[in-house]
Write an enzyme that holds these catalytic residues in place. Structure first.
Site, PDB file in Angstrom:
ATOM      1  N   ASP A 234       0.827  -1.210   0.000  1.00 47.45           N
ATOM      2  CA  ASP A 234       0.000   0.000   0.000  1.00 47.45           C
ATOM      3  C   ASP A 234       0.862   1.261   0.000  1.00 47.45           C
ATOM      4  O   ASP A 234       1.792   1.390   0.805  1.00 47.45           O
ATOM      5  CB  ASP A 234      -0.902  -0.034   1.244  1.00 47.45           C
ATOM      6  CG  ASP A 234      -2.054   0.950   1.142  1.00 47.45           C
ATOM      7  OD1 ASP A 234      -1.834   2.108   0.735  1.00 47.45           O
ATOM      8  OD2 ASP A 234      -3.181   0.550   1.493  1.00 47.45           O
TER       9      ASP A 234
ATOM     10  N   THR B 164      -7.047   3.865  -1.223  1.00 49.97           N
ATOM     11  CA  THR B 164      -6.791   2.430  -1.083  1.00 49.97           C
ATOM     12  C   THR B 164      -7.893   1.524  -1.653  1.00 49.97           C
ATOM     13  O   THR B 164      -7.632   0.718  -2.538  1.00 49.97           O
ATOM     14  CB  THR B 164      -6.553   2.105   0.402  1.00 49.97           C
ATOM     15  OG1 THR B 164      -5.463   2.905   0.847  1.00 49.97           O
ATOM     16  CG2 THR B 164      -6.219   0.639   0.594  1.00 49.97           C
TER      17      THR B 164
ATOM     18  N   ASN C  71     -12.636   5.108   0.780  1.00 53.38           N
ATOM     19  CA  ASN C  71     -12.190   4.110   1.754  1.00 53.38           C
ATOM     20  C   ASN C  71     -13.257   3.865   2.801  1.00 53.38           C
ATOM     21  O   ASN C  71     -13.377   2.771   3.346  1.00 53.38           O
ATOM     22  CB  ASN C  71     -10.918   4.577   2.465  1.00 53.38           C
ATOM     23  CG  ASN C  71      -9.685   4.351   1.621  1.00 53.38           C
ATOM     24  OD1 ASN C  71      -9.751   3.699   0.573  1.00 53.38           O
ATOM     25  ND2 ASN C  71      -8.567   4.884   2.067  1.00 53.38           N
TER      26      ASN C  71
ATOM     27  N   ASP D  34       2.460   2.619   3.244  1.00 53.78           N
ATOM     28  CA  ASP D  34       1.429   3.646   3.391  1.00 53.78           C
ATOM     29  C   ASP D  34       1.409   4.243   4.794  1.00 53.78           C
ATOM     30  O   ASP D  34       1.380   5.468   4.972  1.00 53.78           O
ATOM     31  CB  ASP D  34       0.057   3.034   3.077  1.00 53.78           C
ATOM     32  CG  ASP D  34      -1.058   4.064   3.117  1.00 53.78           C
ATOM     33  OD1 ASP D  34      -1.127   4.892   2.193  1.00 53.78           O
ATOM     34  OD2 ASP D  34      -1.849   4.057   4.073  1.00 53.78           O
TER      35      ASP D  34
ATOM     36  N   HIS E 159      -1.468   3.547  -4.929  1.00 49.49           N
ATOM     37  CA  HIS E 159      -1.307   4.996  -5.110  1.00 49.49           C
ATOM     38  C   HIS E 159       0.057   5.371  -4.557  1.00 49.49           C
ATOM     39  O   HIS E 159       0.713   4.554  -3.914  1.00 49.49           O
ATOM     40  CB  HIS E 159      -2.401   5.784  -4.365  1.00 49.49           C
ATOM     41  CG  HIS E 159      -2.550   5.365  -2.931  1.00 49.49           C
ATOM     42  ND1 HIS E 159      -1.617   5.663  -1.975  1.00 49.49           N
ATOM     43  CD2 HIS E 159      -3.495   4.612  -2.306  1.00 49.49           C
ATOM     44  CE1 HIS E 159      -1.983   5.136  -0.822  1.00 49.49           C
ATOM     45  NE2 HIS E 159      -3.116   4.479  -0.991  1.00 49.49           N
TER      46      HIS E 159
END
Ligand SMILES: *[C@@H]1O[C@H](CO)[C@@H](O)[C@H](O)[C@H]1NC(C)=O
Ligand SMILES: *[C@@H]1O[C@H](CO)[C@@H](O)[C@H](O)[C@H]1NC(C)=O
Ligand SMILES: *[C@@H]1O[C@H](CO)[C@@H](O)[C@H](O)[C@H]1NC(C)=O
Ligand SMILES: *[C@@H]1O[C@H](CO)[C@@H](O)[C@H](O)[C@H]1NC(C)=O
Ligand SMILES: *[C@@H]1O[C@H](CO)[C@@H](O)[C@H](O)[C@H]1NC(C)=O
Ligand SMILES: [Zn+2]
Length: 449
Positions: free
Chosen positions: A50, A86, A107, A210, A258
């Site tokens: 992530d 996400t 999300n 992330d 991302h």
């Protein structure tokens, strides 16, 4: 005469035999050259780290990832769908559908009528949030006889038209993101699913980098530290694949959802308080605005124009009417998305009324920003080695995965043309049939006197 005819017929017979031999040779060469046919299909592991920005490995020593470049495929970067968040992005990867079609538009799960808002981790087993028609790869593969599993991958914990993924582990709230021992145990588990239980497809999710990107920021030394940990984990994965004797039967794709950008470089200056521009209590009946760079808002009846005009004057952001968003966003057709969408300029942070936000890094910005781009790596028996791919949109991963698994894709928005050059054999199940038919045809042609 008699002798002559005998000679002639003997000649014809040997010519026929030769023709037959040549025919068989050409047919088998055609078959071998054109056919990607395999007795058993190779397995596929999709790994998502992530928030792994495309360039995170460029200022850190990453020997294992560097080796993957030589042993497989690297894209310079890939582009997530708009709504660089996400759940929406992961679900585009696994369905091959734009966000407006799969409708996982945030999300958080929300209901603009009841004002219900469900935090991300709690949405993971709420089928009503994920199951909106487009089928994820797990289900499409299972419907064609394959065995699939999801280890923490977003969307894996839901049912689709009543059907669950064969094996599912769902990440609980409060799960530690950075425990390296546990990261390795996840790989051991996944490898046993492949080797002992004959799973065909496993999707594996890691919550880093992330988490560190948000809490410390992408420029913090801790981000480099977690990237080194990811690199060791990738090394552990390649060792595990070798140990299980699966070098020649398992394809692996490593990607993300991302990127990440530093927010609030200048404290207070890079904060946007929307209530300064429009009286939210008066004009909005629903909002999710304290969520980094991406905000959504439902105006009260008759207030849409007022909200739009007021926010159009606010600096450092772009406000969109849902129906009037750029085509490239592929969001306008969504029924779930509220009528007003706000995207902050890169590095700015949206707040509704007060600054409650503590993150040092975030995403959710325009997917054209380089900081939102992410990694793509792939290796295994069906991938070329040392192949550098041009950048592409993550939506094209879906048809690639279907091709690797030799299954018929569900309707999708990707294109195999974009990614097929990275494959050793770019034909599909159809081309097996085509090359078989061609081989038989040539064989018959040469047999006819
Ligand atoms: C999925 O369906 C099964 C069987 O009907 C059910 O037991 C399970 O609770 C469902 N899971 C979700 C997340 O809805
Ligand atoms: C990390 O995970 C391992 C294995 O699950 C566990 O034994 C250990 O206690 C964890 N460490 C921390 C710091 O949570
Ligand atoms: C599997 O591939 C790795 C390189 O990625 C190599 O180091 C290893 O020796 C291979 N294992 C076998 C059993 O061939
Ligand atoms: C933010 O908006 C202000 C006011 O319009 C402008 O002066 C400033 O340059 C903007 N900042 C950035 C980084 O674009
Ligand atoms: C995406 O694919 C779906 C299913 O084939 C299709 O209905 C939709 O029009 C496509 N979207 C775009 C923008 O082409
Ligand atoms: Zn993410």
């Amino acid at each position: 005469m008699q002798l002559g005819r005998q000679i002639l017929s003997r000649h014809t017979r040997s010519q026929r035999t030769m023709k037959l031999q040549v025919g068989l040779l050409i047919a088998s060469v055609t078959w071998a050259a054109a056919s990607p046919f395999r007795e058993t299909r190779n397995k596929l592991l999709l790994v998502s780290f992530d928030g792994f920005r495309w360039d995170y490995d460029q200022d850190v020593d990453t020997p294992h990832m560097d080796r993957l470049v030589k042993d497989g495929v690297k894209a310079k970067y890939i582009t997530p769908p708009m709504l660089t968040m996400t759940s929406p992005s992961h679900f585009t990867t696994i369905t091959g559908r734009w966000v407006e079609d799969h409708e996982v538009v945030h999300n958080m799960m929300f209901n603009t009528q009841t004002n219900e808002k469900v935090p991300h981790k709690k949405t993971l087993t709420r089928s009503e949030w994920w199951d909106n028609g487009p089928l994820p790869l797990w289900i499409t593969a299972q419907n064609q006889g394959l065995k699939t599993a999801s280890f923490f991958y977003p969307g894996g914990g839901a049912n689709y038209s009543g059907q669950a993924v064969n094996r599912v582990l769902v990440e609980k709230a409060g799960h530690p993101d950075d425990n390296e021992t546990e990261w390795r145990q996840k790989i051991d588990t996944v490898m046993s699913w492949f080797s002992q239980e004959d799973f065909d497809l496993v999707t594996l999710y890691y919550g880093e980098p992330d988490n560190v990107g948000h809490t410390r920021g992408p420029d913090h030394p801790d981000r480099k530290k977690i990237v080194r940990q990811i690199d060791r984990t990738i090394g552990y994965l390649t060792e595990a694949i070798s140990r299980h004797g699966m070098n020649d039967s398992l394809n692996v794709i490593i990607t993300s959802d991302h990127g990440m950008t530093t927010v609030k470089k200048r404290p207070l200056v890079d904060e946007i308080i929307l209530n300064k521009y429009v009286n939210l209590l008066k004009v909005a009946s629903f909002e999710i605005l304290d969520y980094g760079g991406f905000g959504i808002l439902t105006p009260r009846p008759g207030k849409e124009q007022e909200v739009f005009e007021a926010l159009s004057k606010a600096p450092n952001l772009t406000v969109y009417r849902k129906d009037d968003m750029p085509e490239s966003f592929h969001l306008a057709r969504s029924r779930r998305l509220p009528p007003i969408v706000i995207v902050a300029d890169l590095g700015f942070n949206l707040n509704s009324r007060f600054i409650v936000y503590v993150n040092k890094g975030d995403h959710g910005y325009h997917n054209g920003e380089m900081d939102m781009k992410m990694i793509f790596r792939a290796f295994g028996p069906d991938f070329k080695k040392n192949f550098l791919s041009e950048p592409f949109d993550s939506i094209h991963i879906y048809p690639l995965m279907c091709r690797l698994l030799n299954i018929q894709p569900a309707p999708h928005n990707g294109s195999l043309k974009v990614t097929q050059d990275m494959l050793l054999h770019s034909g599909g199940p159809q081309s097996v049939t085509v090359s078989l038919v061609t081989a038989i045809f040539i064989f018959m042609l040469l047999l006819t006197p």
